[in-house]
Every structure is written in C-alpha cells, then in structure tokens.
Design a protein around this motif. Structure first.
Motif, short mmCIF file in Angstrom:
data_model
loop_
_atom_site.label_atom_id
_atom_site.label_comp_id
_atom_site.label_asym_id
_atom_site.label_seq_id
_atom_site.Cartn_x
_atom_site.Cartn_y
_atom_site.Cartn_z
N VAL A 228 -25.77 -9.33 -10.75
CA VAL A 228 -24.33 -9.33 -11.03
C VAL A 228 -23.75 -8.04 -10.47
N LYS A 229 -23.00 -8.16 -9.40
CA LYS A 229 -22.40 -6.98 -8.78
C LYS A 229 -21.13 -6.59 -9.52
N PRO A 230 -20.76 -5.31 -9.45
CA PRO A 230 -19.55 -4.85 -10.15
C PRO A 230 -18.31 -5.60 -9.68
N LEU A 231 -17.39 -5.82 -10.61
CA LEU A 231 -16.08 -6.38 -10.30
C LEU A 231 -15.03 -5.29 -10.43
N TRP A 232 -14.16 -5.18 -9.45
CA TRP A 232 -12.99 -4.32 -9.55
C TRP A 232 -11.75 -5.19 -9.39
N ILE A 233 -10.81 -5.04 -10.31
CA ILE A 233 -9.50 -5.67 -10.15
C ILE A 233 -8.65 -4.69 -9.35
N THR A 234 -8.50 -4.95 -8.06
CA THR A 234 -7.82 -3.98 -7.20
C THR A 234 -6.32 -4.24 -7.07
N GLU A 235 -5.85 -5.28 -7.72
CA GLU A 235 -4.41 -5.50 -7.94
C GLU A 235 -4.25 -6.39 -9.15
N ILE A 236 -3.29 -6.04 -9.99
CA ILE A 236 -2.81 -6.93 -11.04
C ILE A 236 -1.46 -6.38 -11.48
N GLY A 237 -0.55 -7.24 -11.86
CA GLY A 237 0.75 -6.72 -12.26
C GLY A 237 1.73 -7.83 -12.61
N ILE A 238 2.87 -7.40 -13.09
CA ILE A 238 4.00 -8.30 -13.34
C ILE A 238 5.27 -7.47 -13.14
N ALA A 239 6.26 -8.07 -12.51
CA ALA A 239 7.50 -7.36 -12.21
C ALA A 239 8.45 -7.38 -13.40
N SER A 240 9.16 -6.27 -13.58
CA SER A 240 10.20 -6.21 -14.61
C SER A 240 11.52 -6.64 -13.98
N TRP A 274 -3.25 -1.12 -11.22
CA TRP A 274 -1.97 -1.77 -11.48
C TRP A 274 -1.12 -1.77 -10.22
N TYR A 275 -0.55 -2.96 -9.92
CA TYR A 275 0.38 -3.08 -8.80
C TYR A 275 1.80 -3.10 -9.37
N ASP A 276 2.60 -2.06 -9.02
CA ASP A 276 2.17 -0.87 -8.33
C ASP A 276 2.68 0.34 -9.08
N PHE A 277 2.56 1.51 -8.46
CA PHE A 277 2.87 2.75 -9.16
C PHE A 277 4.36 2.93 -9.37
N ARG A 278 5.15 2.63 -8.33
CA ARG A 278 6.60 2.88 -8.37
C ARG A 278 7.33 1.69 -7.76
N ASP A 279 8.48 1.36 -8.31
CA ASP A 279 9.27 0.26 -7.75
C ASP A 279 9.52 0.48 -6.26
N ASP A 280 9.45 -0.62 -5.50
CA ASP A 280 9.65 -0.53 -4.05
C ASP A 280 11.11 -0.52 -3.65
#
Length: 395
Positions: A228-240, A274-280
């Motif tokens: 079982v190799k490590p899992l990374w969630i390299t993006e997840i998020g929801i827009a406000s 978390w996607y992402d750090f600052r609003d685009d």
C-alpha cells in the motif's frame, strides 16, 4: 541500486498555488502561510515558462519564488507540467500547438531532469502532470496508456537528476479507480513512490459522498500489488460563491476542517493540499476565483482561521482511530506520545450529548468561538455539537 529517499517534513498541512502573486507580495504570502501552520505548498514549474524555446532556459522567476519559500521554511511539492509549444505534435482547433497533449518524450525528459537538478536541494517530491484523467488537462481525450508513458519517462528523469527524490503518479481529478488501474498496469505503479488524487466533492460533505470509502478503493488497488503506497491529496477544495457547487464563507471553513480531519484520520492519507491559498480574482460570483483561504486583498476568510486552529491543534499528532458513538456523531482520535486529542461533530442535526474526554479537564476549541475549559465526569463531557468540528484538548 536502491536509494534511500529524502526524509520529508511529516506535517500533513498544505495548500496549492501560494506563489500566484506579484514578486513584491511573495514575502506576504509566505508569512501568512506560516502563520496558519501551513508547512507545504504545491507549486507548478511550467515547462513553457522554464523552456519557452528549444535551448532557452529561464529560471529567474522560480529561483526568486522558491528562495522566498525556503527562507520561510515552507516545503514544496513540485508539479511538472504541461507541454511547451515547440515540443508538441498535436495542434488545437486553431492550429496552435496543444500543450495539454502528449509531448515529445525525449524533450519532456530533458525538461524534467533540468528542473529537478536545478532545485535538487530545495524540492524533494515531484508530481508528474495534473489530472491526466480529465478532458481539460489531457487532449484529445484522457488516455491512461499515453499518460503511463509520460509518467515513466518523467519518473526516470527525476531519479536520474535526484535518485532520492519522491515521485507522485496519477494525480487524478476525483477518485478514478479505472484510470489508476490502467496506469498501474502499464508500468505506472512501479515508478510511483506516492499516489496522488484530487477527491473534490462540492457542494457535498465528505461523509455524504463517502470520500474515505473511495480512498479505500485506491488503497485496495495498491494492496493488490503487494504494497500500500502512500496517498497524498494534492488538491481538494470548495469555492465560497453562490453557485450550485459553492458554499458560504462559513461553510467553506467547515469543509476545510471535515475534509482534512476525515482524510487524515483514515490512516490512508499522509498529506492534504487545499486548493487554493488565495482567491484568484475578485468576482464573488465566479467559482474559479473564490477557492482561496484568503481573499484577493489578502484578508483572511473564515476558512483561513479554521485552518490555523486545526493545524495548531493537531501538528505532530497522528491518527489513532475513532469512537463509534452512533447516529450522526463523528469522533476522531489523534495521538502524540501519551497525549490524545479528539475532533467531534454532528453530520446531521445539532445536538447536546456526552462524548469521551481525553482527560479529567479539557479545553474546548471551536472555530470561531473562544476557548473554554470544562471538567469531565467519569471520562465523559457533555458538549453542544453541530456541523463544525469541536476539538477536545487536555487542559
């Protein structure tokens, strides 16, 4: 020869795209990240920026940006993508080189090796492409065999430049067991040290959509191959934003907490970005402009404050199971040495009920309320529960 891989900062707390800003704002971005307990950032080192023409290399931008992160102690997951015009054979509908298609693999390998070699002392983990199972990022259509070829060539180039570096493969949009299996069967399993995934769920909660169950499917694919190799969630998020897939700023903060807590407590996931750090952007009605923990003017959203509380409370703690309390109550356990801390909430109705206590006297931490202390009775405390997680910390 087998090489020991670089030791990585064990912190699970990351964000995406911290460096999408003007040069004069880089220090502000780094200070705000560190202030929230963010220890990792996922940053793309775009091929068409690094090598816009064959034989022409431009490093100034990334040298400057990565230098700021290093000075502030922020770790980087490097994203290697996409194509560059001179190395593409496929044209888009307008006759232009399609940089979201399979590039010339010899040129691709040269780009990967050059980037990894240049930042060998600063970046120890490299992600190969972004969401190759998505029509947006792989043209003319997603093809696991094509992606496996690119992944293998990229992984070999990473290891030539830095044999101790970590390679992240797949990095799919949502959990896509069919795509993962197909890539693994074509050799992508053997060359990946970590499996990446982006299990977006907007506008739903991770419990309602069984995010952990989906992650277990990926773990099962790993187990089929003996490890079982490590899992990374390299993006997840929801827009406000007010659209159908959006949330209020307060509800975005709740999502931050529940996504991270459930993913980490599963024992399957090592890091979450978390996607992402600052609003685009500044349009409150446009989804893609409102995923950030910070608004465009750098002011913190509730999600930034919630993230900070979570990171400060759980940094250095590891998952330690959960209490099965029945109904809609979720109670997760985290441990560091002999100390335990709990995170508890209701995924249904608001309620007041007893929950286990980690000590005779506990501090209750809940965004955005002030901390308060209460006494336990026979190992239990009565607390008010709603959708926002409550942390129980030994006083």
């Amino acid at each position: 020869m087998l090489h020991t891989l670089h030791p990585l900062d064990p912190s699970p707390f990351g964000v995406v795209a911290m460096l999408r800003t003007r040069p004069e704002e880089l220090d502000t971005a780094a200070r705000l990240a560190v202030g929230a307990g963010i220890r990792w950032t996922r940053e793309d080192l775009l091929w068409h920026h690094v090598q816009p023409e064959q034989g022409v290399w431009r490093w100034e931008r990334y040298d400057r940006e990565l230098g700021v992160l290093q000075a502030h102690g922020v770790n980087v997951l490097g994203l290697l993508c996409y194509g560059t015009p001179w190395a593409m054979s496929i044209r888009d509908a307008h006759g232009n080189p399609d940089i979201w298609s399979l590039p010339d693999l010899s040129a691709w390998s040269d780009y990967v090796s050059a980037v990894v070699e240049r930042y060998r002392g600063q970046i120890h983990a490299w992600e190969i492409w972004n969401e190759p199972n998505s029509q947006t990022f792989w043209h003319p259509k997603p093809d696991p065999r094509e992606y496996a070829r690119l992944l293998i060539a990229g992984a070999e180039a990473v290891k030539r430049a830095d044999p101790q570096a970590w390679v992240l493969g797949c990095n799919t949009g949502d959990v896509d067991p069919w795509f993962h299996r197909a890539v693994f069967d074509e050799g992508g399993w053997d060359c990946s040290d970590i499996i990446g995934v982006h299990p977006y769920r907007p506008p739903h909660t991770p419990e309602r959509t069984d995010m952990v169950g989906d992650l277990l499917q990926l773990a099962a694919l790993s187990a089929e191959r003996g490890k079982v190799k490590p899992l990374w969630i390299t993006e997840i998020g929801i827009a406000s934003f007010p659209g159908v897939d959006g949330a209020s700023e307060w509800w975005q903060a709740v999502h931050v907490l529940r996504y991270y807590l459930l993913a980490l407590a599963s024992g399957l996931v090592e890091k979450v970005f978390w996607y992402d750090f600052r609003d685009d952007g500044g349009d409150p009605n446009e989804e893609q402009q409102n995923f950030g923990l910070l608004r465009r003017d750098w002011s913190p959203k509730p999600s930034y404050e919630a993230f900070r509380l979570m990171a400060q409370t759980l940094e250095g703690f590891e998952p330690n199971g959960r209490f099965e309390l029945g109904g809609d109550v979720v109670c997760l356990r985290f441990r560091r040495g002999e100390e335990e801390r709990y995170a508890v909430w209701s995924s249904g109705k608001n309620m007041r009920r007893p929950v286990p206590s980690p000590s005779d006297r506990v501090t209750l931490l809940k965004f955005p309320e002030p901390a308060r202390q209460i006494e336990a009775v026979d190992g239990w405390v009565s607390v008010d529960l709603n959708s926002c997680p409550l942390f129980l910390v030994s006083a």
